[in-house]
Each structure stands twice: as structure tokens, then as C-alpha cells.
Design a protein around this motif. Structure first.
Motif, PDB file in Angstrom:
ATOM      1  N   VAL A   1       0.690  -1.387  -0.029  1.00 32.40           N
ATOM      2  CA  VAL A   1       0.076   0.048  -0.091  1.00 32.40           C
ATOM      3  C   VAL A   1       0.973   1.105   0.063  1.00 32.40           C
ATOM      4  CG1 VAL A   1      -1.986   1.267   1.398  1.00 32.40           C
ATOM      5  CG2 VAL A   1      -1.686  -1.292   1.301  1.00 32.40           C
ATOM      6  N   CYS A   2       0.732   2.014  -1.250  1.00 22.90           N
ATOM      7  CA  CYS A   2       1.651   2.983  -1.561  1.00 22.90           C
ATOM      8  C   CYS A   2       0.837   4.257  -0.962  1.00 22.90           C
ATOM      9  CB  CYS A   2       1.972   3.038  -2.937  1.00 22.90           C
ATOM     10  SG  CYS A   2       3.290   4.535  -3.153  1.00 22.90           S
ATOM     11  N   HIS A   3       1.711   5.300  -0.442  1.00 23.83           N
ATOM     12  CA  HIS A   3       0.950   6.520  -0.132  1.00 23.83           C
ATOM     13  C   HIS A   3       0.142   7.251  -1.445  1.00 23.83           C
ATOM     14  CE1 HIS A   3       0.848   9.877   3.325  1.00 23.83           C
ATOM     15  NE2 HIS A   3       0.148  10.594   2.313  1.00 23.83           N
ATOM     16  N   THR A   4       0.651   6.744  -2.585  1.00 22.18           N
ATOM     17  CA  THR A   4       0.007   7.387  -3.985  1.00 22.18           C
ATOM     18  C   THR A   4      -1.369   6.799  -3.914  1.00 22.18           C
ATOM     19  OG1 THR A   4       2.126   7.393  -5.219  1.00 22.18           O
ATOM     20  CG2 THR A   4       0.242   6.900  -6.450  1.00 22.18           C
ATOM     21  N   ASP A   5      -1.701   5.645  -3.319  1.00 27.21           N
ATOM     22  CA  ASP A   5      -2.981   5.204  -3.343  1.00 27.21           C
ATOM     23  C   ASP A   5      -3.779   5.922  -2.618  1.00 27.21           C
ATOM     24  OD1 ASP A   5      -2.232   2.791  -4.856  1.00 27.21           O
ATOM     25  OD2 ASP A   5      -1.296   1.945  -2.972  1.00 27.21           O
TER      26      ASP A   5
ATOM     27  N   GLY B   1      -4.222   0.317  -6.078  1.00 31.63           N
ATOM     28  CA  GLY B   1      -3.160  -0.500  -5.840  1.00 31.63           C
ATOM     29  C   GLY B   1      -2.013  -0.737  -7.071  1.00 31.63           C
ATOM     30  N   HIS B   2      -0.835  -0.506  -6.641  1.00 30.48           N
ATOM     31  CA  HIS B   2       0.125  -0.703  -7.905  1.00 30.48           C
ATOM     32  C   HIS B   2       1.443  -1.308  -7.339  1.00 30.48           C
ATOM     33  CE1 HIS B   2       0.644   3.158  -6.023  1.00 30.48           C
ATOM     34  NE2 HIS B   2       1.986   2.811  -6.097  1.00 30.48           N
ATOM     35  N   GLU B   3       1.242  -2.150  -6.365  1.00 33.01           N
ATOM     36  CA  GLU B   3       2.555  -3.065  -5.689  1.00 33.01           C
ATOM     37  C   GLU B   3       2.142  -4.510  -5.803  1.00 33.01           C
ATOM     38  OE1 GLU B   3       4.015  -1.254  -2.214  1.00 33.01           O
ATOM     39  OE2 GLU B   3       5.195   0.088  -3.265  1.00 33.01           O
TER      40      GLU B   3
ATOM     41  N   LEU C   1       7.885  -3.286  -5.735  1.00 31.33           N
ATOM     42  CA  LEU C   1       7.391  -2.871  -7.269  1.00 31.33           C
ATOM     43  C   LEU C   1       6.959  -1.557  -7.321  1.00 31.33           C
ATOM     44  CD1 LEU C   1       5.284  -6.288  -7.381  1.00 31.33           C
ATOM     45  CD2 LEU C   1       7.199  -5.575  -8.691  1.00 31.33           C
ATOM     46  N   CYS C   2       6.697  -0.742  -6.354  1.00 35.84           N
ATOM     47  CA  CYS C   2       6.624   0.922  -6.648  1.00 35.84           C
ATOM     48  C   CYS C   2       7.711   1.398  -5.711  1.00 35.84           C
ATOM     49  CB  CYS C   2       5.386   1.286  -6.242  1.00 35.84           C
ATOM     50  SG  CYS C   2       5.351   3.299  -6.221  1.00 35.84           S
ATOM     51  N   ALA C   3       7.591   1.105  -4.545  1.00 41.55           N
ATOM     52  CA  ALA C   3       8.665   1.901  -3.590  1.00 41.55           C
ATOM     53  C   ALA C   3      10.148   1.565  -3.902  1.00 41.55           C
ATOM     54  CB  ALA C   3       8.498   1.420  -2.103  1.00 41.55           C
TER      55      ALA C   3
ATOM     56  N   GLY D   1       7.694   1.873   7.753  1.00 42.36           N
ATOM     57  CA  GLY D   1       7.934   0.900   6.871  1.00 42.36           C
ATOM     58  C   GLY D   1       6.712   0.973   6.049  1.00 42.36           C
ATOM     59  N   ARG D   2       6.350  -0.217   5.577  1.00 44.31           N
ATOM     60  CA  ARG D   2       5.463  -0.512   4.615  1.00 44.31           C
ATOM     61  C   ARG D   2       4.167  -1.316   4.961  1.00 44.31           C
ATOM     62  NH1 ARG D   2       4.499   3.148   0.702  1.00 44.31           N
ATOM     63  NH2 ARG D   2       5.086   2.433  -1.468  1.00 44.31           N
ATOM     64  N   TYR D   3       2.969  -1.278   4.757  1.00 41.53           N
ATOM     65  CA  TYR D   3       1.783  -2.153   4.797  1.00 41.53           C
ATOM     66  C   TYR D   3       1.604  -3.035   3.748  1.00 41.53           C
ATOM     67  CZ  TYR D   3       0.045  -1.985   9.528  1.00 41.53           C
ATOM     68  OH  TYR D   3       0.119  -2.212  11.042  1.00 41.53           O
TER      69      TYR D   3
HETATM   70 ZN    ZN Z   1       3.536   3.784  -5.288  1.00 41.63          ZN
END
Ligand code: ZN
Ligand code: NAD
Length: 352
Positions: free
Chosen positions: A45-49, A68-70, A155-157, A344-346
Motif C-alpha cells: 500500500v503506497c501513499h500514492t493510493d 493498488g500498484h505494488e 514494485l513501486c517503492a 515502513g510498509r503495509y
Molecule cells: Zn507507489
């Protein structure tokens, strides 16, 4: 298509910008001739989402939208023209879902600049569903030995910060400030910078992010919530006090974009990656000129950057922390992200 592919699947759907998501069943799409269908197992889950949900940016999303894009998963169906990827292969859906492959930008591997680029989870449906479509040419190839859960944030970050570090021109042995180092992109940036042999100054807020960035390889930490003079504190982290050779801006607030040019070293570069809503970049003209600094933007990466960023991961160089939660709980992740509480990331598990 194989009979194992269901006709319906679970997805998180945004019906209207700014409104809560709906977790519901939607039809599984069939891939077009140049597309593949991927059974998404995990998605970062990216901040872009969150920017997409909030409608923050001067670019409209499709609606209704599956964000979603990761997304990391397994190829389950191929279009008739697809030859170089097989059913059963591991593959990833990244931000650039497809591009025309024939414009001047695509010809010179600047696919993110293609005017016809399709954006996963923004202009086409993305990875917060169990089955996602992407153009075969752009799907990330993931080696079988890679763990799909751990690789999702790459895949994104991962791709984005790897590209940003390359764009900065920084070389092994030099120093880099990572601004927003405790977030998703920042945590990956610490690991790529460490693998590249850089001296890392992490900038973020709070002790939890301090501990995490230190564990990821950062030698220094400047807490933007506590410092009385951020510019001086960042410069003081470098051996000669002249500031870092490069600054990687992955923060989600405007203020750090106004400070970077002041502490970057003469001849250094400032790379803007974070996309705070409505923000402007500001730099003092006098200092920028006499220090001969560079200020530039960096936008995801091309297919080659993708392959290289994944290869760093495959070699075991990239181990950034993530927490996994069911896809049904995505709104909880957005709530934490909005408050800046994620360290970090979720990653969401699409089976839950
Ligand atoms: Zn992203
Ligand atoms: P995130 O929410 O995980 O991390 C952002 C971090 O910035 C947080 O740790 C937060 O504490 C920190 N921060 C906030 N204010 C700060 C300040 N004043 N100084 C230092 N740190 C501060 O977000 P993310 O998923 O890592 O995404 C970051 C940004 O990058 C988003 O705007 C996203 O849209 C953008 N992004 C850009 C690209 C690109 O290609 N350019 C690709 C992906 C994401």
C-alpha cells in the motif's frame, strides 16, 4: 482461460473520490491480446493510493476505481499475442501498467513519460483485487525464488527509490539524505542506499523511525519534529560539514522541499520523488547558483530499472520491514498512513 479462474473476486472499490472504500465482489476481467491476468497474492500500500482516494492530485482517476500498484502474484491467463511469459510464472503489477512502446519516450526507455501510459490503480484498475490485468510488456518478471509477500513493496517503492538514487548521480562512498526515511519509500531507499555503499542521513520523525532506519543501514538520524535547526543538523552529519552529496525527497509534506537546497553540498543534487498535495518546490536562487546544485524530479522507473531493483532484492540486499493485513482491512491502513503512523510498509493479503 483455465477453468480454475473464478468469474467473481473480492476487491476494494472506490466509487467516489474522498469516500470510504467498499469491500465487495466484482467480476474477474479477461485479458486482451497483449495482456496477462495475474492472480495477485499480495499488494503493498503506497501513499500514492491514498492520494488517489483523496483526489489530491491535478490528475483525475478512473471511477469506480480499484487502487493498488505494488501487486505480486502468479500469471493465470495470457492474451493471444503474449509469448515471453508463461502461466504459472511469478509476476508483478507496477505503477506503469502499460505504455505505447512506440513514442520517442518509450523508444529511449523513458516509458513513464509516455503520454499514453496506463497507471495501475489510477487510470486502470490495480492490485487491490484478486485478479488484475496488465500489459505483458510491462509486467515485472519475478524470479521463482523470491517471496511474493516481501517483494511486493519493491514494485513501486523499491523501483522508485532505486531510480531516484541513480538519477541523483551519487556514487559509492558519498553521502545521501533520505527525507521521509521512516516511511514506505524511505525504508526501501535506506536499503538500496546501503547496498550502493552510501553514508545515509535519515530524516523523519519519532524514535520508532529512528530505530528502524538505523537497523536498515542509516548512520545518522535527524528528527524533524525535534530539531531546532534542521539545515545545520543535516550538514553536521557529514564529515566536513558541507552537507550530503544528494537529497532524496520522499516526504509527504511541502516543508522539507523548501529546505533541501539549503543543506545539499555544492555540486550536489536534490531529487524530488514525494508528491505532497498542492506543493511547490522552493530554493534560494543565490545559493543554488553559487553552489551549482541540481534540482530534479524522478518518476518511478522503466522496465530495466524494474529488473535491476528486483535483482537487488533477489540477491538478498533488500530487506525492509513490512506488516501484512487482510485486503478487507485496507481502510485501516489508509487511516494510519494519513496520520503518519506507519513505520515502513503495509502489505495486503488478497485472500483475507
Ligand atoms: Zn507507489
Ligand atoms: P509514507 O506515508 O509511507 O511515508 C512518508 C514519510 O514522510 C513518513 O514516514 C512521514 O513521517 C515522513 N514525513 C512527513 N513530513 C516530513 C518532514 N517534514 N520531514 C521528513 N519526513 C517527513 O509514504 P510513501 O508511500 O513512502 O510515499 C511517499 C510519497 O512519494 C508520496 O507522496 C507518494 O505519492 C510519492 N511517490 C512518488 C513516486 C514517484 O514516482 N515520484 C512513486 C511512489 C510514491
Amino acid at each position: 482461460m483455465s477453468s480454475e479462474i473464478p468469474t467473481e473476486q473480492w476487491a476494494q472499490v472506490l466509487e467516489k473520490t474522498g469516500q470510504p472504500l467498499e469491500y465487495k465482489k466484482i467480476p474477474v476481467q479477461k485479458p486482451g491480446p497483449d495482456e496477462v491476468l495475474i492472480n495477485i497474492k499480495y499488494s503493498g500500500v503506497c501513499h500514492t493510493d491514498l492520494h488517489a482516494v483523496n483526489g489530491d492530485w491535478p490528475l483525475a482517476t478512473k471511477l469506480p476505481l480499484v487502487g493498488g500498484h505494488e501487486g505480486a502474484g502468479v500469471v493465470v491467463a495470457l492474451g493471444d499475442l503474449v509469448e515471453d511469459i508463461q502461466i504459472g510464472d511469478y509476476a508483478g503489477v507496477k505503477w506503469i501498467n502499460g505504455s505505447c512502446l512506440s513514442c520517442g519516450f518509450c523508444q529511449q526507455a523513458d516509458e513513464p513519460l509516455c503520454a499514453k501510459a496506463l497507471l495501475s490503480g489510477y487510470t486502470v484498475d490495480g492490485t487491490f483485487q484478486q485478479y488484475c490485468i496488465a500489459k505483458a510488456a510491462h509486467v515485472a518478471r519475478i524470479p521463482k525464488e523470491c517471496d511474493l509477500e516481501a517483494i511486493a513493496p519493491v514494485l513501486c517503492a523499491g523501483i522508485t527509490v532505486y531510480k531516484g538514487l541513480k538519477e541523483s548521480g551519487v556514487r559509492p562512498g558519498q553521502s545521501v539524505a533520505i527525507v521521509g526515511a521512516g516511511g514506505g519509500l524511505g525504508s526501501l531507499a535506506c536499503q538500496y542506499a546501503k547496498a550502493m555503499g552510501l553514508d545515509i542521513i535519515a530524516i523523519d520523525g519519532g524514535d520508532e523511525k529512528k530505530e528502524m532506519t538505523a537497523a536498515l543501514g542509516a548512520q545518522h538520524y535527524v528528527d524533524f519534529t525535534k530539531t531546532k535547526n534542521l539545515v545545520n543538523d543535516v550538514k553536521a552529519c557529514t564529515e566536513d560539514g558541507l552537507g550530503p552529496h544528494a537529497v532524496i525527497l520522499v516526504a509527504v509534506n511541502e516543508k522539507p522541499f523548501q529546505q533541501a537546497a539549503e543543506y545539499v553540498r555544492p555540486r550536489g543534487s536534490v531529487v524530488m520523488i514525494g508528491l505532497p498535495a498542492g506543493a511547490y518546490m522552493k530554493a534560494p536562487v543565490f545559493e543554488s547558483v553559487i553552489k551549482m546544485i541540481q534540482i530534479k524530479g524522478s518518476y518511478v522507473g522503466n522496465r530495466r530499472d524494474t529488473a535491476e531493483a528486483i535483482e537487488f532484492f533477489r540477491r538478498g540486499l533488500i530487506k525492509a520491514p513490512y506488516k501484512t493485513i487482510g485486503l478487507s482491512k485496507l481502510q485501516e491502513v489508509y487511516d494510519m498512513m494519513h496520520e503518519g503512523r506507519i513505520v515502513g510498509r503495509y502489505v495486503v493479503d488478497t485472500s483475507k
